[in-house]
Design a protein around this motif. Structure first.
Motif, PDB file in Angstrom:
ATOM      1  N   LEU A 315       0.837  -1.210   0.000  1.00 37.14           N
ATOM      2  CA  LEU A 315       0.000   0.000   0.000  1.00 37.14           C
ATOM      3  C   LEU A 315       0.867   1.253   0.000  1.00 37.14           C
ATOM      4  CD1 LEU A 315      -2.732   1.440   0.239  1.00 37.14           C
ATOM      5  CD2 LEU A 315      -2.592   1.126   2.711  1.00 37.14           C
ATOM      6  N   LYS A 316       1.901   1.259   0.801  1.00 35.79           N
ATOM      7  CA  LYS A 316       2.804   2.413   0.844  1.00 35.79           C
ATOM      8  C   LYS A 316       3.472   2.608  -0.515  1.00 35.79           C
ATOM      9  CE  LYS A 316       6.791   4.277   3.384  1.00 35.79           C
ATOM     10  NZ  LYS A 316       6.122   5.550   3.704  1.00 35.79           N
ATOM     11  N   GLN A 317       3.874   1.518  -1.138  1.00 37.20           N
ATOM     12  CA  GLN A 317       4.524   1.607  -2.442  1.00 37.20           C
ATOM     13  C   GLN A 317       3.568   2.162  -3.498  1.00 37.20           C
ATOM     14  OE1 GLN A 317       3.998  -0.598  -5.340  1.00 37.20           O
ATOM     15  NE2 GLN A 317       5.552   0.544  -6.497  1.00 37.20           N
ATOM     16  N   VAL A 318       2.336   1.653  -3.513  1.00 38.25           N
ATOM     17  CA  VAL A 318       1.345   2.108  -4.484  1.00 38.25           C
ATOM     18  C   VAL A 318       0.990   3.580  -4.256  1.00 38.25           C
ATOM     19  CG1 VAL A 318      -1.062   1.831  -5.214  1.00 38.25           C
ATOM     20  CG2 VAL A 318       0.391  -0.183  -4.912  1.00 38.25           C
ATOM     21  N   ALA A 319       0.817   3.952  -2.976  1.00 36.20           N
ATOM     22  CA  ALA A 319       0.465   5.337  -2.657  1.00 36.20           C
ATOM     23  C   ALA A 319       1.553   6.302  -3.102  1.00 36.20           C
ATOM     24  CB  ALA A 319       0.202   5.468  -1.158  1.00 36.20           C
ATOM     25  N   GLU A 320       2.808   5.961  -2.821  1.00 37.13           N
ATOM     26  CA  GLU A 320       3.906   6.843  -3.207  1.00 37.13           C
ATOM     27  C   GLU A 320       4.072   6.899  -4.718  1.00 37.13           C
ATOM     28  OE1 GLU A 320       7.303   5.391  -1.110  1.00 37.13           O
ATOM     29  OE2 GLU A 320       6.768   6.384   0.779  1.00 37.13           O
ATOM     30  N   GLN A 321       3.932   5.759  -5.372  1.00 35.68           N
ATOM     31  CA  GLN A 321       4.120   5.714  -6.818  1.00 35.68           C
ATOM     32  C   GLN A 321       3.061   6.534  -7.553  1.00 35.68           C
ATOM     33  OE1 GLN A 321       3.535   1.856  -8.598  1.00 35.68           O
ATOM     34  NE2 GLN A 321       4.746   2.346 -10.391  1.00 35.68           N
ATOM     35  N   GLY A 323       1.045   8.957  -6.044  1.00 37.38           N
ATOM     36  CA  GLY A 323       0.762  10.254  -5.457  1.00 37.38           C
ATOM     37  C   GLY A 323      -0.637  10.352  -4.880  1.00 37.38           C
ATOM     38  N   VAL A 324      -1.069   9.286  -4.189  1.00 40.46           N
ATOM     39  CA  VAL A 324      -2.386   9.244  -3.568  1.00 40.46           C
ATOM     40  C   VAL A 324      -2.193   8.933  -2.087  1.00 40.46           C
ATOM     41  CG1 VAL A 324      -4.668   8.160  -3.564  1.00 40.46           C
ATOM     42  CG2 VAL A 324      -3.407   8.410  -5.708  1.00 40.46           C
ATOM     43  N   ALA A 325      -2.956   9.592  -1.220  1.00 35.40           N
ATOM     44  CA  ALA A 325      -2.856   9.316   0.206  1.00 35.40           C
ATOM     45  C   ALA A 325      -3.254   7.868   0.479  1.00 35.40           C
ATOM     46  CB  ALA A 325      -3.752  10.260   0.993  1.00 35.40           C
ATOM     47  N   ALA A 326      -2.426   7.157   1.249  1.00 36.35           N
ATOM     48  CA  ALA A 326      -2.695   5.746   1.538  1.00 36.35           C
ATOM     49  C   ALA A 326      -4.051   5.567   2.211  1.00 36.35           C
ATOM     50  CB  ALA A 326      -1.579   5.181   2.409  1.00 36.35           C
ATOM     51  N   LYS A 327      -4.414   6.504   3.087  1.00 38.49           N
ATOM     52  CA  LYS A 327      -5.661   6.384   3.855  1.00 38.49           C
ATOM     53  C   LYS A 327      -6.880   6.310   2.963  1.00 38.49           C
ATOM     54  CE  LYS A 327      -8.333   8.886   7.373  1.00 38.49           C
ATOM     55  NZ  LYS A 327      -8.355  10.081   8.254  1.00 38.49           N
ATOM     56  N   LYS A 377      13.650   3.299  -1.985  1.00 32.98           N
ATOM     57  CA  LYS A 377      12.205   3.090  -1.866  1.00 32.98           C
ATOM     58  C   LYS A 377      11.858   1.658  -2.224  1.00 32.98           C
ATOM     59  CE  LYS A 377      11.473   4.774  -6.600  1.00 32.98           C
ATOM     60  NZ  LYS A 377      10.767   5.766  -7.430  1.00 32.98           N
ATOM     61  N   VAL A 378      10.637   1.284  -1.846  1.00 34.39           N
ATOM     62  CA  VAL A 378      10.136  -0.050  -2.157  1.00 34.39           C
ATOM     63  C   VAL A 378       9.690  -0.077  -3.616  1.00 34.39           C
ATOM     64  CG1 VAL A 378       8.352  -1.754  -1.631  1.00 34.39           C
ATOM     65  CG2 VAL A 378       9.414  -0.450   0.220  1.00 34.39           C
ATOM     66  N   VAL A 379      10.003  -1.165  -4.304  1.00 35.79           N
ATOM     67  CA  VAL A 379       9.563  -1.359  -5.683  1.00 35.79           C
ATOM     68  C   VAL A 379       8.827  -2.681  -5.769  1.00 35.79           C
ATOM     69  CG1 VAL A 379      11.351   0.049  -6.760  1.00 35.79           C
ATOM     70  CG2 VAL A 379      11.798  -2.349  -6.292  1.00 35.79           C
ATOM     71  N   ALA A 380       7.872  -2.758  -6.697  1.00 37.98           N
ATOM     72  CA  ALA A 380       7.086  -3.971  -6.882  1.00 37.98           C
ATOM     73  C   ALA A 380       7.310  -4.517  -8.283  1.00 37.98           C
ATOM     74  CB  ALA A 380       5.607  -3.676  -6.659  1.00 37.98           C
ATOM     75  N   PHE A 381       7.460  -5.821  -8.373  1.00 44.75           N
ATOM     76  CA  PHE A 381       7.622  -6.509  -9.655  1.00 44.75           C
ATOM     77  C   PHE A 381       6.428  -7.430  -9.849  1.00 44.75           C
ATOM     78  CE2 PHE A 381      11.838  -5.605  -7.981  1.00 44.75           C
ATOM     79  CZ  PHE A 381      12.451  -4.954  -9.053  1.00 44.75           C
ATOM     80  N   GLU A 382       5.822  -7.350 -11.042  1.00 48.78           N
ATOM     81  CA  GLU A 382       4.645  -8.165 -11.331  1.00 48.78           C
ATOM     82  C   GLU A 382       4.964  -9.208 -12.389  1.00 48.78           C
ATOM     83  OE1 GLU A 382       0.840  -6.073 -11.634  1.00 48.78           O
ATOM     84  OE2 GLU A 382       1.918  -4.196 -11.246  1.00 48.78           O
TER      85      GLU A 382
END
Length: 425
Positions: A315-321, A323-327, A377-382
């Motif tokens: 969630l933190k990774q997606v929010a930062e990537q 630019g949306v508030a995680a909440k 930063k955290v990165v995600a691989f799909e």
């Protein structure tokens, strides 16, 4: 400053404002000693003008023109943190403003953080600093000073620039529909309907027996009706702790009610005390099948705690990537439900939230998303196929020394696969 104190002035102002595409709106109210908020001021602004409506100074003012404007479908009503303002319009005007744009929600979607305050948002968008010295003003006291009125007006004049900025940012990012989805709940009448029979759902469920919960429901409904009819805060009718104690002890008469620790001395002899005893009896005599079900604690499957922690990182990774508030994407409870596969009715698994995060969260649980850290930063691989974990390396057995057998072999020690153990010659 256009200060409105008569119905005719209000009607003329609303007719002018209705010609604009949007109107920024804010209210000042007091509710420390009342159940229903007491409306003290209404501030409105279009691109061309700004007005303050004083319903207290104009004691015989009819707010019908204001409510008509709030219901005008051709004008977008712009609020910041709109819920309490809309609640006032709903209960006094019997309607929900529509269409609505909430700049606090829009700011979260545009990456301004969780629940950003109005003055912080104005400063970040326009650079203007709002004087907040009148934040705790008694808005019911008259006369109001020029400084108080200027402070109140700033809540809608700067909002015009914020609205323009956020509208453009949402359009550029293709997120206008995201905010429109959020406005559906905000503009639903059910959001503001205070049904006494549902008042118990706002309490923490400290009881675990259906009979106790039936009593709690009955007492909470009685308190809600009392607070609404007498227009006083719920806590002044009966404290939450008293409701919990009544639910568990179930006093069947005034003497039993008097023995409760949370009940003030002499309260049992009052009209309210007698009504509480009656409400307890009614709850106990009601059919068992009508008693509310006690929610069962969520049974977390093995590994769900670790899965929740991984989902927090994602969630933190997606929010930062993005630019949306995680909440605004998912709450902690949402993540726990995701980890436990409790997806029924989960907001994170519908609309833009699912597109942004929900599907990726499911992919993480299925092993089709891997998380890494690049030093900053955290990165995600799909992947279309699940990532396969590398097999764990087998530990090499350590060696211990075994004494030579007493069958004629020399006294030299020989090695054997076992735990290390020192021996003396």
């Amino acid at each position: 400053m256009n200060l409105i104190t008569t119905t005719d002035e209000l009607s003329a102002a609303c007719q002018r404002l209705a010609k604009a595409d949007f109107v920024t709106v804010d209210t000042e109210f007091m509710r420390e000693t009342t159940f229903w908020p007491k409306l003290c001021l209404i501030q409105m602004a279009s691109p061309e003008e700004a007005v303050i409506v004083d319903p207290i100074a104009g004691a015989d003012m009819d707010l019908a023109p204001f409510f008509a404007l709030m219901g005008d479908e051709s004008v977008t009503k712009v609020f910041h943190a709109a819920r309490q303002d809309i609640e006032i319009v709903f209960h006094q005007g019997n309607l929900v403003p529509h269409p609505v744009f909430d700049t606090q929600v829009a700011a979260m979607v545009c990456g301004f953080g969780d629940s950003i305050s109005y003055d912080q948002l104005v400063f970040r968008v326009t650079g203007a600093k709002i004087d907040k010295s009148h934040r705790f003003t008694d808005w019911a006291r008259r006369p109001l000073s020029e400084h108080q009125l200027s402070y109140a007006l700033a809540d809608v004049t700067h909002l015009r620039d914020v609205y323009a900025y956020l509208s453009e940012a949402l359009a550029d990012q293709g997120r206008t529909d995201w905010v429109r989805e959020e406005m559906v709940t905000l503009t639903s009448p059910s959001t503001y309907q205070l049904d006494p029979e549902r008042a118990w759902t706002r309490l923490k469920l400290r009881v675990r027996q259906p009979q106790d919960l039936a009593v709690l429901r009955g007492i909470a409904a009685w308190r809600e009706r009392e607070a609404q009819s007498r227009d006083i805060p719920r806590g002044r009718v009966l404290k939450d702790d008293a409701i919990y104690e009544i639910a568990t002890q179930k006093p069947k008469d005034e003497a039993a009610l008097a023995r409760l620790r949370t009940i003030p001395r002499g309260f049992e002899r009052s009209k309210s005390g007698r009504e509480i005893v009656v409400a307890v009896q009614e709850a106990l005599n009601s059919p068992k099948e009508s008693w509310p079900s006690v929610p069962r604690p969520r049974q977390a499957p093995d590994g769900s705690t670790a899965a929740t922690e991984l989902l927090k990182v994602l969630l933190k990774q997606v929010a930062e990537q993005n630019g949306v508030a995680a909440k605004v994407i998912a709450t902690s409870d949402d993540l726990e439900r995701l980890a436990c596969n409790d997806l029924d009715g989960l907001a994170t698994m519908s609309g833009w939230r699912r597109e942004l995060f929900g599907d990726k969260a499911l992919a993480l649980k299925e092993g089709r998303v891997a998380l890494s850290f690049d030093g900053r930063k955290v990165v995600a691989f799909e992947s279309d196929e699940p990532f396969v974990a590398a097999p764990a390396k087998k530990k090499k057995p350590r060696r211990r020394i075994k004494k030579a057998a007493a069958d004629g072999a020399s006294g030299d020690a020989v090695p054997e696969q076992a735990d290390a153990e020192e021996t003396k010659a």
